[in-house]
Design a protein around this motif. Sequence first.
Motif, PDB file in Angstrom:
ATOM      1  N   ALA A  71      37.203 -37.536  -0.972  1.00  0.00           N
ATOM      2  CA  ALA A  71      36.512 -38.583  -0.227  1.00  0.00           C
ATOM      3  C   ALA A  71      37.246 -39.914  -0.318  1.00  0.00           C
ATOM      4  CB  ALA A  71      35.085 -38.742  -0.757  1.00  0.00           C
ATOM      5  N   TRP A  72      36.971 -40.774   0.696  1.00  0.00           N
ATOM      6  CA  TRP A  72      37.519 -42.121   0.740  1.00  0.00           C
ATOM      7  C   TRP A  72      36.566 -43.066   0.014  1.00  0.00           C
ATOM      8  CZ3 TRP A  72      42.171 -41.030   2.089  1.00  0.00           C
ATOM      9  CH2 TRP A  72      42.424 -40.044   3.056  1.00  0.00           C
ATOM     10  N   ASN A  73      36.869 -44.344   0.054  1.00  0.00           N
ATOM     11  CA  ASN A  73      36.058 -45.345  -0.646  1.00  0.00           C
ATOM     12  C   ASN A  73      34.797 -45.655   0.168  1.00  0.00           C
ATOM     13  OD1 ASN A  73      38.376 -45.300  -2.155  1.00  0.00           O
ATOM     14  ND2 ASN A  73      38.569 -47.514  -2.330  1.00  0.00           N
ATOM     15  N   SER A  74      33.660 -45.215  -0.332  1.00  0.00           N
ATOM     16  CA  SER A  74      32.396 -45.410   0.374  1.00  0.00           C
ATOM     17  C   SER A  74      31.256 -45.472  -0.628  1.00  0.00           C
ATOM     18  CB  SER A  74      32.149 -44.254   1.347  1.00  0.00           C
ATOM     19  OG  SER A  74      31.888 -43.054   0.623  1.00  0.00           O
ATOM     20  N   GLN A  75      30.066 -45.886  -0.155  1.00  0.00           N
ATOM     21  CA  GLN A  75      28.923 -45.950  -1.059  1.00  0.00           C
ATOM     22  C   GLN A  75      28.518 -44.555  -1.526  1.00  0.00           C
ATOM     23  OE1 GLN A  75      25.458 -48.351  -0.197  1.00  0.00           O
ATOM     24  NE2 GLN A  75      24.126 -46.837  -1.179  1.00  0.00           N
ATOM     25  N   ARG A  76      28.563 -43.569  -0.651  1.00  0.00           N
ATOM     26  CA  ARG A  76      28.177 -42.215  -1.073  1.00  0.00           C
ATOM     27  C   ARG A  76      29.099 -41.723  -2.186  1.00  0.00           C
ATOM     28  NH1 ARG A  76      27.374 -40.707   5.126  1.00  0.00           N
ATOM     29  NH2 ARG A  76      25.114 -40.958   5.329  1.00  0.00           N
ATOM     30  N   HIS A  77      30.387 -42.033  -2.066  1.00  0.00           N
ATOM     31  CA  HIS A  77      31.317 -41.654  -3.131  1.00  0.00           C
ATOM     32  C   HIS A  77      30.955 -42.388  -4.423  1.00  0.00           C
ATOM     33  CE1 HIS A  77      35.825 -40.557  -4.003  1.00  0.00           C
ATOM     34  NE2 HIS A  77      34.995 -39.986  -4.837  1.00  0.00           N
ATOM     35  N   LEU A  78      30.562 -43.644  -4.306  1.00  0.00           N
ATOM     36  CA  LEU A  78      30.156 -44.424  -5.472  1.00  0.00           C
ATOM     37  C   LEU A  78      28.921 -43.822  -6.128  1.00  0.00           C
ATOM     38  CD1 LEU A  78      30.951 -47.063  -6.981  1.00  0.00           C
ATOM     39  CD2 LEU A  78      29.315 -48.257  -5.526  1.00  0.00           C
ATOM     40  N   GLU A  79      27.998 -43.319  -5.335  1.00  0.00           N
ATOM     41  CA  GLU A  79      26.808 -42.674  -5.874  1.00  0.00           C
ATOM     42  C   GLU A  79      27.175 -41.439  -6.680  1.00  0.00           C
ATOM     43  OE1 GLU A  79      24.209 -44.207  -2.018  1.00  0.00           O
ATOM     44  OE2 GLU A  79      24.565 -42.054  -2.310  1.00  0.00           O
ATOM     45  N   ILE A  80      28.173 -40.694  -6.228  1.00  0.00           N
ATOM     46  CA  ILE A  80      28.627 -39.514  -6.977  1.00  0.00           C
ATOM     47  C   ILE A  80      29.240 -39.948  -8.302  1.00  0.00           C
ATOM     48  CG2 ILE A  80      30.130 -37.486  -6.943  1.00  0.00           C
ATOM     49  CD1 ILE A  80      30.051 -37.728  -3.836  1.00  0.00           C
ATOM     50  N   TYR A  81      30.021 -41.036  -8.286  1.00  0.00           N
ATOM     51  CA  TYR A  81      30.591 -41.582  -9.527  1.00  0.00           C
ATOM     52  C   TYR A  81      29.519 -41.701 -10.606  1.00  0.00           C
ATOM     53  CZ  TYR A  81      35.355 -43.443  -8.591  1.00  0.00           C
ATOM     54  OH  TYR A  81      36.699 -43.601  -8.384  1.00  0.00           O
ATOM     55  N   PHE A  82      28.402 -42.349 -10.248  1.00  0.00           N
ATOM     56  CA  PHE A  82      27.376 -42.639 -11.250  1.00  0.00           C
ATOM     57  C   PHE A  82      26.458 -41.450 -11.507  1.00  0.00           C
ATOM     58  CE2 PHE A  82      28.497 -47.024 -10.020  1.00  0.00           C
ATOM     59  CZ  PHE A  82      28.717 -47.556 -11.292  1.00  0.00           C
ATOM     60  N   ALA A  83      26.110 -40.698 -10.471  1.00  0.00           N
ATOM     61  CA  ALA A  83      25.177 -39.589 -10.651  1.00  0.00           C
ATOM     62  C   ALA A  83      25.802 -38.453 -11.462  1.00  0.00           C
ATOM     63  CB  ALA A  83      24.716 -39.062  -9.296  1.00  0.00           C
ATOM     64  N   ALA A  84      27.038 -38.114 -11.145  1.00  0.00           N
ATOM     65  CA  ALA A  84      27.680 -37.000 -11.849  1.00  0.00           C
ATOM     66  C   ALA A  84      27.899 -37.344 -13.323  1.00  0.00           C
ATOM     67  CB  ALA A  84      29.003 -36.648 -11.174  1.00  0.00           C
ATOM     68  N   SER A  85      28.563 -38.474 -13.579  1.00  0.00           N
ATOM     69  CA  SER A  85      28.863 -38.844 -14.966  1.00  0.00           C
ATOM     70  C   SER A  85      27.598 -39.178 -15.732  1.00  0.00           C
ATOM     71  CB  SER A  85      29.823 -40.039 -14.991  1.00  0.00           C
ATOM     72  OG  SER A  85      31.038 -39.745 -14.343  1.00  0.00           O
ATOM     73  N   GLY A  86      26.688 -39.938 -15.091  1.00  0.00           N
ATOM     74  CA  GLY A  86      25.477 -40.361 -15.787  1.00  0.00           C
ATOM     75  C   GLY A  86      24.582 -39.219 -16.199  1.00  0.00           C
ATOM     76  N   SER A  87      24.601 -38.118 -15.440  1.00  0.00           N
ATOM     77  CA  SER A  87      23.741 -36.973 -15.746  1.00  0.00           C
ATOM     78  C   SER A  87      24.408 -35.959 -16.667  1.00  0.00           C
ATOM     79  CB  SER A  87      23.313 -36.288 -14.444  1.00  0.00           C
ATOM     80  OG  SER A  87      24.451 -35.765 -13.757  1.00  0.00           O
ATOM     81  N   GLY A  88      25.603 -36.285 -17.169  1.00  0.00           N
ATOM     82  CA  GLY A  88      26.263 -35.412 -18.133  1.00  0.00           C
ATOM     83  C   GLY A  88      27.297 -34.487 -17.540  1.00  0.00           C
ATOM     84  N   ARG A  89      27.498 -34.567 -16.206  1.00  0.00           N
ATOM     85  CA  ARG A  89      28.576 -33.793 -15.592  1.00  0.00           C
ATOM     86  C   ARG A  89      29.859 -34.621 -15.596  1.00  0.00           C
ATOM     87  NH1 ARG A  89      23.041 -33.168 -13.473  1.00  0.00           N
ATOM     88  NH2 ARG A  89      22.642 -30.936 -13.694  1.00  0.00           N
ATOM     89  N   VAL A  90      30.912 -34.068 -15.039  1.00  0.00           N
ATOM     90  CA  VAL A  90      32.209 -34.737 -15.002  1.00  0.00           C
ATOM     91  C   VAL A  90      32.598 -34.968 -13.554  1.00  0.00           C
ATOM     92  CG1 VAL A  90      34.642 -34.612 -15.678  1.00  0.00           C
ATOM     93  CG2 VAL A  90      32.888 -33.595 -17.154  1.00  0.00           C
ATOM     94  N   CYS A  91      32.807 -36.217 -13.183  1.00  0.00           N
ATOM     95  CA  CYS A  91      33.210 -36.554 -11.815  1.00  0.00           C
ATOM     96  C   CYS A  91      34.721 -36.368 -11.677  1.00  0.00           C
ATOM     97  CB  CYS A  91      32.825 -37.997 -11.496  1.00  0.00           C
ATOM     98  SG  CYS A  91      33.255 -38.502  -9.817  1.00  0.00           S
TER      99      CYS A  91
END
Length: 534
Positions: A71-91
């Motif tokens: 993905a390119w630089n976008s808000q949805r990509h930013l949401e994945i940054y925080f959701a994946a790492s914050g929930s214990g997964r690896v982005c």
Amino acid sequence: MRGLMMDVPLLVSSILRHAETSHGDAEIVSRAADGALHRSTYAELAARSRKLARALDRLGLAAGDRVGTLAWNSQRHLEIYFAASGSGRVCHTVNPRLFPEQIVDIVAHAGDAVLFVDPGLVPLVETLADRLTSVRAIVVLSTEDGLPRSERLPGLLAYETLIAGEPDVYAWPDLNERDAAGLCYTSGTTGPPKGVLYSHRSTVLHALTVSVPDCFGFKAADAVMPVVPMFHVNAWGLPYAAAMAGAKLVMPGPRLDGASLHGLVRGEGVTMTAGVPTVWMGLLDWVEARGETLAPLERVGIGGSACPPVMIERFAALGVDVIHAWGMTETSPVAVVNRPKRSQAALSPEARLALGRKQGRPLFGVELRAVGPSGDDVARDGVAFGAMLVRGPCVASRYHGSDNDGAFADEGWFATGDVVTVDPDGFVEIVDRSKDVIKSGGEWISSIELENIAVEHPGVREAAVVARADPRWGERPVLFVVPSEDGSFDEAEMAELFEGRVARWMVPTELRLLPELPHTATGKLQKSAIRKLL
């Protein structure tokens, strides 16, 4: 005796929580491929990240599972940054500019369980579909209406549909700060791409470090535009650091031409941005050709490859301060930044420009050595060459999936592969990559120094210097040039340009003109491909 302070872990989720509670109304602007702008806030980012974290639970992803992105630089990509790492997964951010075979190998090596894809990159994924064996679900960053129809990818999910039914209440887990948070692979310029596995601790520490005034100096009044891709070492930590400060975030999407970037700078009031030199050449050419301004832009971080002094001058003429920096995927990445000391405030413009060509001083937490062939540190006189070694809390200890690697074999130091000098003030200048430095008649020639001189000529848009085997001298430098649109450059002009700037034996033996030069997937000059042209 131990201190009596609370043991609160440094987590990616803590950055998001702070952004929401202290800067919830700060704006996030994201541009789509068609040019449309989407406006949001940190409060909305946090709510949607919690919804996505719940959706990842519903998809059956366990702690430690890898969440891939193309993905390119976008808000949805930013949401994945925080959701994946914050929930214990690896982005795991995957570079879509790599060769298809490299993408397949990287996804397989990482073991990505789910892959989030920009709509414009779905055709690329279609060509890889049969080989993405670890991927259980592919999610397109779109609405249901915008979901591409694909016979080869029949089970595509739309991002907005995936999160639509989820509540925005989610308790971020109390993770160990040394748990993995992100995964990036090197650009593969010296062999197959290698995985660097960042921890929550290293990610937070790096964001704090690049935020200090002597680095990028983020503040809540800033508008920050990460031009460096989010798949390139987490956009150099800018999304995390901007969220920490509560700065407005401007996500430029896939359109990085001069006109598009200028429009965002002016229209969104961008005060700070960062990217590789090749991007800024296009912006500067566009602005200068039209007599435009870059106001209110104050500073631009430049790294990925050496910043030519002429680029510093061009930005200065437009009132923009260049922050020359150095780093690698293995160093999170920003490790060295060029910011003058108090004692250098009275330098002449010429001396300040000479200082600006250096990569700068190590940031706090980065220890740096320059060692000679014997393994001893070379003199810090700004002249002696040495191989650069680094270590610190944001430096990789080994590669993902590898118990050992030659780069990490030097008693806890990482061998960067760069040849550098260090001056008495601690400023590092990268003379060359160890594989690119030219040895002629027993003496070393810096390809970077010759390239920087070449691009000062108005007829030169881009330049690269590589070694050609020579029966008498061992190696001789060859200069490859991409002429500017309305310029010209020949061997006579080359000789005149280098006259008095370097020793005669350093002047390139040969000039070759090309319509373009090959670059790596991260925008660096691809010296290996250039050598093949010889």
